[in-house]
Design a protein around this motif. Structure first.
Motif, PDB file in Angstrom:
ATOM      1  N   LEU A  10       0.819  -1.218   0.000  1.00 15.15           N
ATOM      2  CA  LEU A  10       0.000   0.000   0.000  1.00 15.15           C
ATOM      3  C   LEU A  10       0.854   1.269   0.000  1.00 15.15           C
ATOM      4  O   LEU A  10       0.520   2.241  -0.659  1.00 15.15           O
ATOM      5  N   LEU A  11       1.926   1.240   0.781  1.00 14.50           N
ATOM      6  CA  LEU A  11       2.791   2.407   0.927  1.00 14.50           C
ATOM      7  C   LEU A  11       4.257   1.996   0.812  1.00 14.50           C
ATOM      8  O   LEU A  11       4.972   1.888   1.821  1.00 14.50           O
ATOM      9  N   PRO A  12       4.717   1.756  -0.416  1.00 13.60           N
ATOM     10  CA  PRO A  12       6.125   1.381  -0.574  1.00 13.60           C
ATOM     11  C   PRO A  12       7.052   2.537  -0.194  1.00 13.60           C
ATOM     12  O   PRO A  12       6.666   3.702  -0.281  1.00 13.60           O
ATOM     13  N   ASP A  13       8.230   2.202   0.238  1.00 15.86           N
ATOM     14  CA  ASP A  13       9.221   3.231   0.591  1.00 15.86           C
ATOM     15  C   ASP A  13       9.579   4.019  -0.663  1.00 15.86           C
ATOM     16  O   ASP A  13       9.791   3.450  -1.722  1.00 15.86           O
ATOM     17  N   GLU A  14       9.641   5.327  -0.500  1.00 16.56           N
ATOM     18  CA  GLU A  14      10.038   6.215  -1.600  1.00 16.56           C
ATOM     19  C   GLU A  14      11.270   7.014  -1.263  1.00 16.56           C
ATOM     20  O   GLU A  14      11.839   7.650  -2.115  1.00 16.56           O
ATOM     21  N   GLU A  15      11.637   7.019   0.029  1.00 16.56           N
ATOM     22  CA  GLU A  15      12.748   7.852   0.435  1.00 16.56           C
ATOM     23  C   GLU A  15      14.058   7.327  -0.128  1.00 16.56           C
ATOM     24  O   GLU A  15      14.221   6.137  -0.323  1.00 16.56           O
ATOM     25  N   ALA A  16      14.944   8.259  -0.363  1.00 18.77           N
ATOM     26  CA  ALA A  16      16.270   7.886  -0.883  1.00 18.77           C
ATOM     27  C   ALA A  16      17.220   7.618   0.248  1.00 18.77           C
ATOM     28  O   ALA A  16      17.088   8.103   1.314  1.00 18.77           O
TER      29      ALA A  16
END
Length: 156
Positions: A150-156
């Motif tokens: 539902l909410l995959p990690d997007e942060e670098a």
């Protein structure tokens, strides 16, 4: 106890002192050791009379921003709200009573979501309502497979 007591003095220093007294080097580590505890429960454990849930969340957001793990924090907050609002897990039937419990959990989650993630949270809530998880589902932590979908990690 005065309602203002948690906000007296240097509450940030007090918060982190309590975390260190419990053997943790960060508020995040403390909170992640109790992934299903509400913010209020975490605050009570750190200081029943002088730490507030909002202070715990503020510290968690600051740490998540520094470590580029806001999505992880957001997933973790959903876990906390689901455990608080749906103690028996996701309902098998969304009748009026259960619909209210689910809406409460999702609404509280949204209320504790940093502005940067609010649209993603709204979409994830819509997906949960349109395609409900199995009855009884209650994630044990922010790395739950469904939550990561539902909410995959997007942060670098």
């Amino acid at each position: 106890m005065s309602g203002d007591r948690p906000w007296e003095g240097n509450w940030k220093a007090r918060l982190y002192e309590r975390v260190r007294e419990r053997g943790f080097d960060s508020l995040t580590a403390f909170a992640e050791s109790r992934p299903t505890a509400s913010l209020v429960a975490l605050a009570r454990e750190l200081g029943p009379d002088d730490i507030a849930g909002a202070q715990v969340f503020s510290g968690l957001v600051a740490e998540a921003e520094r470590s580029h793990r806001l999505t992880h924090l957001v997933r973790g907050q959903l876990v906390r709200e689901l455990w608080r609002s749906l103690p028996d897990g996701w309902p098998a039937v969304l009748d009026d009573a259960n619909r209210f419990k689910v809406a409460k959990a999702l609404g509280l989650w949204s209320g504790f979501t940093p502005e940067t993630h609010i649209e993603r949270v709204r979409r994830a809530g819509d997906v949960l309502l349109a395609h409900p998880p199995p009855p009884g589902w209650r994630p044990l932590g922010p790395d739950d497979e469904l939550l990561r979908t539902l909410l995959p990690d997007e942060e670098a």
